[in-house]
Design an enzyme around this catalytic site. Structure first.
Site, mmCIF file in Angstrom:
data_model
loop_
_atom_site.group_PDB
_atom_site.id
_atom_site.type_symbol
_atom_site.label_atom_id
_atom_site.label_comp_id
_atom_site.label_asym_id
_atom_site.label_seq_id
_atom_site.Cartn_x
_atom_site.Cartn_y
_atom_site.Cartn_z
ATOM 1 N N HIS A 27 0.834 -1.221 0.000
ATOM 2 C CA HIS A 27 0.000 0.000 0.000
ATOM 3 C C HIS A 27 0.861 1.260 0.000
ATOM 4 O O HIS A 27 0.607 2.197 0.759
ATOM 5 C CB HIS A 27 -0.961 0.005 1.207
ATOM 6 C CG HIS A 27 -1.750 -1.249 1.344
ATOM 7 N ND1 HIS A 27 -2.285 -1.682 2.528
ATOM 8 C CD2 HIS A 27 -2.090 -2.188 0.435
ATOM 9 C CE1 HIS A 27 -2.917 -2.831 2.351
ATOM 10 N NE2 HIS A 27 -2.800 -3.153 1.089
ATOM 11 N N HIS A 81 -7.601 -9.538 13.432
ATOM 12 C CA HIS A 81 -7.572 -8.319 12.593
ATOM 13 C C HIS A 81 -8.093 -8.697 11.218
ATOM 14 O O HIS A 81 -7.668 -9.695 10.639
ATOM 15 C CB HIS A 81 -6.123 -7.816 12.547
ATOM 16 C CG HIS A 81 -5.876 -6.658 11.651
ATOM 17 N ND1 HIS A 81 -6.809 -5.699 11.362
ATOM 18 C CD2 HIS A 81 -4.742 -6.289 10.976
ATOM 19 C CE1 HIS A 81 -6.277 -4.799 10.538
ATOM 20 N NE2 HIS A 81 -5.038 -5.144 10.294
ATOM 21 N N GLU A 83 -7.850 -7.257 8.232
ATOM 22 C CA GLU A 83 -7.178 -6.906 6.975
ATOM 23 C C GLU A 83 -6.770 -8.184 6.245
ATOM 24 O O GLU A 83 -6.432 -9.198 6.865
ATOM 25 C CB GLU A 83 -5.969 -5.988 7.229
ATOM 26 C CG GLU A 83 -5.522 -5.351 5.931
ATOM 27 C CD GLU A 83 -4.647 -4.104 6.097
ATOM 28 O OE1 GLU A 83 -4.228 -3.787 7.221
ATOM 29 O OE2 GLU A 83 -4.382 -3.447 5.065
ATOM 30 N N ASP A 85 -4.357 -9.403 4.603
ATOM 31 C CA ASP A 85 -3.106 -10.165 4.725
ATOM 32 C C ASP A 85 -3.218 -11.190 5.858
ATOM 33 O O ASP A 85 -2.373 -12.084 5.977
ATOM 34 C CB ASP A 85 -1.890 -9.249 4.928
ATOM 35 C CG ASP A 85 -2.091 -8.158 5.943
ATOM 36 O OD1 ASP A 85 -3.249 -7.817 6.251
ATOM 37 O OD2 ASP A 85 -1.086 -7.627 6.453
ATOM 38 N N HIS A 148 -4.446 -1.216 14.095
ATOM 39 C CA HIS A 148 -4.623 0.047 13.403
ATOM 40 C C HIS A 148 -5.943 0.118 12.647
ATOM 41 O O HIS A 148 -6.161 1.062 11.865
ATOM 42 C CB HIS A 148 -3.445 0.308 12.445
ATOM 43 C CG HIS A 148 -3.397 -0.633 11.249
ATOM 44 N ND1 HIS A 148 -3.392 -0.152 9.953
ATOM 45 C CD2 HIS A 148 -3.400 -1.975 11.142
ATOM 46 C CE1 HIS A 148 -3.334 -1.159 9.101
ATOM 47 N NE2 HIS A 148 -3.352 -2.277 9.800
ATOM 48 N N ASP A 167 -1.058 -6.935 14.070
ATOM 49 C CA ASP A 167 -0.017 -6.068 13.506
ATOM 50 C C ASP A 167 0.867 -5.432 14.588
ATOM 51 O O ASP A 167 1.965 -4.938 14.283
ATOM 52 C CB ASP A 167 -0.656 -4.935 12.689
ATOM 53 C CG ASP A 167 -1.148 -5.398 11.322
ATOM 54 O OD1 ASP A 167 -0.712 -6.465 10.860
ATOM 55 O OD2 ASP A 167 -1.957 -4.678 10.728
ATOM 56 N N TYR A 195 8.008 0.434 10.350
ATOM 57 C CA TYR A 195 6.636 -0.081 10.479
ATOM 58 C C TYR A 195 5.787 0.876 11.317
ATOM 59 O O TYR A 195 4.655 1.218 10.960
ATOM 60 C CB TYR A 195 6.693 -1.461 11.136
ATOM 61 C CG TYR A 195 5.410 -2.240 11.061
ATOM 62 C CD1 TYR A 195 5.131 -3.057 9.967
ATOM 63 C CD2 TYR A 195 4.474 -2.184 12.079
ATOM 64 C CE1 TYR A 195 3.958 -3.786 9.894
ATOM 65 C CE2 TYR A 195 3.299 -2.900 12.013
ATOM 66 C CZ TYR A 195 3.049 -3.702 10.914
ATOM 67 O OH TYR A 195 1.884 -4.416 10.844
ATOM 68 N N HIS A 228 3.432 -10.003 11.730
ATOM 69 C CA HIS A 228 4.512 -9.797 10.747
ATOM 70 C C HIS A 228 5.850 -9.780 11.487
ATOM 71 O O HIS A 228 5.978 -9.115 12.521
ATOM 72 C CB HIS A 228 4.384 -8.433 10.048
ATOM 73 C CG HIS A 228 3.109 -8.234 9.290
ATOM 74 N ND1 HIS A 228 2.832 -8.858 8.099
ATOM 75 C CD2 HIS A 228 2.027 -7.461 9.560
ATOM 76 C CE1 HIS A 228 1.645 -8.475 7.656
ATOM 77 N NE2 HIS A 228 1.134 -7.632 8.535
#
Ligand code: FEO
Length: 402
Positions: A27, A81, A83, A85, A148, A167, A195, A228
């Site tokens: 992104h 989360h 998102e 990924d 986030h 995250d 990050y 991650h």
């Protein structure tokens, strides 16, 4: 299913994620060292999968799970989360394992419903502080809204003293090493800082709130497991302290000069400004945008107290790479900065006004009058540029001593 195998973390927990060696754009964030998508399998009476991976890594995750148990045996899936990924394979896993329950926060249930168009009974919403038994162990959910995403939560596994932080406290770093102490400290610092700057900076007040919440919960965390990058086992307090510090964005006697240039005129001004800053004892860094990625600029901004921006004028407006970086930085909402603007132009010179408007929108006050120079700077112009650097340096020293 393939050669990938799970990595045993504790008696009950396996890492079953995926390594993305090739990803370089997340992104708009330059992920120079790739990334991992971490998923964890808990073996207890209720076999539980925590998060999944990006869709194209489904087979890698399934192979790792299959090296421990048949995936059909999974009883619970926890989505910390929404998102993609981390949820890219959620629907596939639900179809394959037909789990008894899929848990997410109340906002997570809404987000997953909208992403994947689930019926209302697919996801079970859990409350902040809710605890569920997996058999010998139990899991506690802690909501971390806007860290986030609105849906974000972390989960704590009591018997293993593990926090699965989605995250949170992560970094984009592809590696075969699974733990912080197996990797060079400088790499960990660079990637965690990048990050934080690129993902968490807009949510700094919430980060400060989370730190308070974690301190109040007083959990014994021996393994901090982000979605991650490596698992923190040796320097948990270090990463917590760094997040706390970055979230505060305290005054810093450092300055960053970013600019783009067409025929080097704006570049000469940048060098003179840097010299002026140095003469005031300010540690200055110059980042020509021709060779500096926006996400590296964002990382540098995290460490400075002054942002000085230069742009030539092209076709009646600021240079495209300057606009790109300022648009990106504006979204990250950096705080506690002072600024200045400069640029060379040929006949109209709108770029300086364009940049000033951005800094105003970002609530970055100007510490010196903007400098506009027609065509190539003269010696007098370079003196003025140096004086701009001196003025910003003086203001920064005064501000930081308050
Ligand atoms: Fe790694 Fe916000 O997803």
């Amino acid at each position: 299913m393939g050669p990938c195998t799970a990595e045993k973390i504790t008696e009950k927990v396996y890492w079953v994620g995926a390594i993305d060696w090739g990803v370089r754009d997340f992104h708009g964030y330059l992920t120079s060292r790739g990334s991992t998508y971490n998923a964890f399998l808990i073996i207890d009476e209720k076999i539980t999968l925590i998060d999944t991976v990006k869709k194209q890594f489904k087979n890698e995750m399934l192979a790792r799970i299959s090296s421990v148990i048949p995936p059909e045996k999974i009883d619970y899936i926890i989505s910390n989360h929404s998102e993609m990924d981390h949820t890219g394979c959620l629907t596939d896993m639900i179809d394959l394992a037909k789990p008894e329950k899929v848990f997410a926060s109340s906002m997570g249930k809404k987000a997953l419903g909208r992403h994947f168009h689930y019926d209302d009974d697919v996801i079970t919403a859990v409350k902040n502080g809710e605890n569920i038994s997996l058999g010998e162990s139990s899991i506690t959910f802690v909501e971390t809204r806007m860290l986030h995403w609105p849906d974000s939560m972390v989960t704590y596994l009591d018997t293993e003293k593990m926090m699965f932080s989605q995250d949170g406290f992560g970094m984009h770093l592809a590696s075969t090493e699974r733990y912080d102490d197996q990797l060079p400290p400088q790499v960990l610092l660079e990637e965690t800082e990048k990050y934080f700057a690129n993902i968490l900076l807009p949510f700094s007040p919430m980060v400060s709130g989370l730190m308070k919440k974690l301190a109040e919960l007083d959990l014994d965390i021996q393994l901090l497991c982000p979605d991650h990058g490596p698992i923190w086992r040796s320097d948990i307090s270090g990463i917590l302290q760094r997040w706390e510090k970055w979230a505060l964005q305290k005054c810093s006697k450092k300055a960053l000069v970013i600019y783009d240039t067409m025929w080097k005129s704006t570049g000469y001004l940048a060098d003179a400004i840097c010299d002026g800053l140095g003469s005031e004892g300010i540690s200055a860094r110059v980042m020509p945008l021709e060779s500096s990625h926006r996400s590296d600029v964002a990382t540098a901004v995290l460490d400075v107290g002054a942002l000085i921006v230069g742009s030539p004028t092209i076709n009646g407006q600021m240079f495209p790479r300057v606009a790109d970086v300022l648009t990106y930085l504006k979204g990250l909402k950096p705080k506690n900065l002072i600024g200045a603007v400069f640029g060379s132009y040929g006949w109209s010179g709108e770029a300086v006004k364009d940049v000033e408007k951005y800094l105003e929108d970002m609530k970055i006050p100007l510490a010196a009058e903007s400098l506009r120079v027609v065509y190539v700077p003269s010696d007098d112009d370079l003196v003025k540029a140096r004086e701009l650097g001196i003025a910003v340096g003086k203001e920064l020293k005064e501000k930081c001593s308050e």
